[in-house]
Design a protein around this motif. Structure first.
Motif, PDB file in Angstrom:
ATOM      1  N   LYS B  55       0.828  -1.215   0.000  1.00 14.66           N
ATOM      2  CA  LYS B  55       0.000   0.000   0.000  1.00 14.66           C
ATOM      3  C   LYS B  55       0.854   1.254   0.000  1.00 14.66           C
ATOM      4  O   LYS B  55       0.607   2.191  -0.752  1.00 14.66           O
ATOM      5  CB  LYS B  55      -0.935   0.013   1.218  1.00 14.66           C
ATOM      6  CG  LYS B  55      -1.927  -1.126   1.269  1.00 14.66           C
ATOM      7  CD  LYS B  55      -2.932  -1.032   0.130  1.00 14.66           C
ATOM      8  CE  LYS B  55      -3.905  -2.210   0.174  1.00 14.66           C
ATOM      9  NZ  LYS B  55      -4.777  -2.243  -1.015  1.00 14.66           N
ATOM     10  N   GLY B  56       1.844   1.299   0.882  1.00 14.69           N
ATOM     11  CA  GLY B  56       2.700   2.482   0.957  1.00 14.69           C
ATOM     12  C   GLY B  56       2.947   2.897   2.396  1.00 14.69           C
ATOM     13  O   GLY B  56       2.817   2.079   3.322  1.00 14.69           O
ATOM     14  N   ALA B  79      -8.196   8.068   6.061  1.00 12.71           N
ATOM     15  CA  ALA B  79      -8.292   9.148   5.072  1.00 12.71           C
ATOM     16  C   ALA B  79      -7.875   8.695   3.679  1.00 12.71           C
ATOM     17  O   ALA B  79      -8.657   8.753   2.733  1.00 12.71           O
ATOM     18  CB  ALA B  79      -7.449  10.335   5.512  1.00 12.71           C
ATOM     19  N   GLY B  80      -6.645   8.229   3.537  1.00 10.06           N
ATOM     20  CA  GLY B  80      -6.135   7.860   2.213  1.00 10.06           C
ATOM     21  C   GLY B  80      -5.925   6.362   2.091  1.00 10.06           C
ATOM     22  O   GLY B  80      -6.496   5.568   2.847  1.00 10.06           O
TER      23      GLY B  80
END
Lengths: 341, 279
Positions: B55-56, B79-80
């Motif tokens: 995902k990051g 949020a992201g």
């Protein structure tokens, strides 16, 4: 350190011989362009070039590189391995401006506190051989305005200068000297050195494009809100070509890619010219338009880098000037800033 | 030498849903390799990159205090991409953590002074770290009076409710909790944070205020502290910017010559005045 003379027709052979021992990146012709590329077996480098289309920074800071691998387990994705390979490499025939860019990038990637081991590993394993510009290649060259010279050993391990009948080979660092056995036995005499100095001076004088790169620092210090910033970006397409071509631009993105059970974390070049560069998850973006992005680009090169590292982050190669699709010329921008009262 | 891009492996050992809307959760992590806990030696106000492979990464302030041993906590709003994936996670999941990153609340400067903590909404996480650090038994005497002013839009959005209650019971803390608007069961204070600051009116003498909250809260709170006589050196806050590397290389979180990830995120108002207003 030692200096030698080699015959002018031997350069290609030397590069070829080195390719047996090292991965050799050298300028090669590819269609209309000359680019830096690893020499294939029996591939001829092309040393009669002006400068390469692409900046050779990609050798140390590739366009895309894998930082690590990971793999899935029943408890989630977990780290598998660090990816940090660096072959023994010779970068053969880089221009002095581009070699200068390595010295500038070192300041950022090899700081005391946080060391970027991917960059440093490649840098440590690479010997940089600079091929001096005895004649400035382009009308857009402005290296002498940004602490460079057409015949200069900044960032080089070996400097090769065409002095007419021969090449003068100067070993600049101990790393360069280790390759001395590739360059014959002929020691350079005093006459060769005098000749080089003459050629270097002549080349320097031949750089006609000059910009007040140092002079604008105190102006930038106090003009973040100047109306001039609204006048620069009008025709900018936000394509990012200037930052892609730039030997000193170093901004990057980090992202993840998954295939099946495995994945990689990669970093890729990014650009301050792109709207999404600073856009936050909330939707807030501190740089709302191309005006703020251009200001960042100019400030970063001519003020912020000077504040942080006492060096201008521009080597005067002129690639951004030549490659911009709408002819937005950073030399003109710097000149206009210098006129701010 | 530790490669700064490689996360420490951590296991999610506890998840606490903090708010009624369920989009803010506190994640407690244990280091898979016990020796990594010492390497992740942090100071309140620092942050970490929560790293979910595939995902990051997301930079998040550390919500626990270094006085709490055996784990580290982050309170995260969904949020992201990364934070949404985190919110889907269950206890027992493995992931990564990089850091600690950034400077910190200026602990040495705060020592011997009266401290006024002002927090709004979800931006209370690194302030909670600082509070728990200061009230830790061995540390409490190093700090003077501690005043806490914390507000949220409504009672359901207050985070760390159990701790707020416990702090209110202590006689060495002046705790003022407020909500913009209460509900049927709310017996506490109503009112915006700046108004409550005015009402509580902490003395500026030998005092430092540490403020974290939404921009609108900060904008209206600052004049209150100027009126109370706080100098810009004694008003301290923390910035947020989009980040990737967290170590001052990827080039996107700078405000002027300073990188928020490396030179910040904590700045005094006096320091912020010297920077450009590009955040």
């Amino acid at each position: 350190m030692e200096k030698r003379l080699i015959k002018k027709n031997t350069l290609t052979g030397i590069a070829g011989k080195m390719a047996d021992e090292f991965k050799v990146w050298a300028p090669v012709k590819q269609e209309e362009n000359v680019i830096f590329s690893p020499l294939e077996k029996n591939e001829q480098p092309f040393f009669a070039y002006l400068n390469s289309k692409n900046a050779p920074k990609q050798i140390f800071f590739p366009h895309t590189e894998t930082l690590m691998k990971y793999t899935s387990t029943p408890k989630g994705m977990v780290f598998a391995a660090e990816e940090n390979k660096a072959d023994k490499t010779v970068l053969f025939g880089v221009r002095p401006c581009d070699a200068h860019s390595f010295a500038l990038l070192d300041m950022l990637f090899d700081q005391e506190k946080y060391k970027d081991q991917y960059y440093i590993n490649k840098r440590n394993n690479t010997t940089v051989i600079t091929l001096a510009c005895v004649e400035p290649p382009y009308a857009t060259c402005f290296c002498t305005s940004v602490d460079g010279e057409p015949v200069d050993d900044k960032g080089a391990d070996i400097l090769i200068t065409d002095i007419g009948d021969n090449y003068l080979v100067e070993f600049v660092t101990p790393k360069g000297e280790k390759l001395a056995n590739y360059f014959g036995e002929t020691k350079a005499d005093a006459a060769a050195e005098t000749k080089k100095k003459e050629i270097a001076e002549k080349a320097k004088q031949a750089i006609k494009s000059k910009i007040p790169a140092h002079e604008i620092k105190p102006i930038l210090d106090v003009n973040f809100e100047n109306p001039i910033w609204a006048t620069i970006h009008g025709k900018c397409l936000a394509c990012g070509t200037c930052t892609w071509m730039c030997p000193t631009c170093h901004c990057f993105d980090i992202s993840d890619e998954v295939k099946g059970n495995d994945g990689v974390r990669i970093r890729s070049w990014d650009s301050c010219m792109f709207p999404l560069f600073t856009k936050e998850t909330s939707g807030h973006n501190p740089r709302t338009s191309q005006k703020e992005r251009w200001r960042q680009r100019v400030m970063h090169k001519f003020k912020y880098y000077v504040d942080n590292f006492n060096a201008i982050a521009c080597v005067g190669c002129g690639r951004c000037v030549m490659s911009c699709p709408v002819n937005l010329d950073i030399r003109k921008v710097v000149e206009d800033i210098a006129k701010i009262k | 030498m530790q490669n700064p891009y490689i996360p420490y492996p951590v296991e999610v050992i506890k998840i606490i849903t903090e708010v009624d809307t369920k989009d803010i959760k506190t994640f407690r992590f244990k280091f898979v390799n016990p020796e990594d806990e010492a390497k992740f030696s942090y100071i309140p106000g620092q942050f970490g990159e929560l790293s979910i492979y595939g995902k990051g990464e997301s930079p998040i302030g550390i919500a626990s205090s270094p006085t709490q041993k055996g784990y580290v906590e982050f309170t995260v709003q969904k949020a992201g991409v990364v934070t949404s994936a985190l919110h889907e996670m269950e206890e027992g999941t493995l992931m990564g953590l990089r850091g600690p990153l950034g400077n910190s609340w200026p602990i040495e400067y705060l020592e011997g002074k009266n401290i006024v903590i002002v927090g709004g909404g979800f931006a209370f996480t690194t302030l909670r770290s600082l509070i728990n650090y200061m009230i830790f038994e061995d540390n409490r005497k190093r700090f003077g009076k501690i005043t806490i002013i914390y507000g949220a839009r409504n009672p359901g959005l207050l985070i760390y409710k159990d701790e707020l209650e416990a702090w209110q019971k202590r006689d060495d803390l002046n705790v003022n909790i407020t909500v913009d608007k209460g509900d049927a069961t709310w017996k506490g204070r109503e009112g915006f944070v700046p108004a409550v600051c005015k009402e509580v009116a902490p003395s500026a003498e030998n005092a430092v205020t540490v403020i974290c909250g939404p921009p609108v809260m900060i904008r209206f709170t600052l004049p209150v502290f100027f009126d109370l006589g706080f100098s810009k050196e004694n008003i301290i806050t923390s910035l947020e910017m989009r980040m990737k590397c967290g170590i001052g290389k990827c080039g996107r979180c700078n405000v002027g010559s300073k990188y928020v990830c490396k030179d910040g995120p904590v700045f005094s108002l006096a320091e912020l005045d010297k920077l450009t207003k590009e955040y």
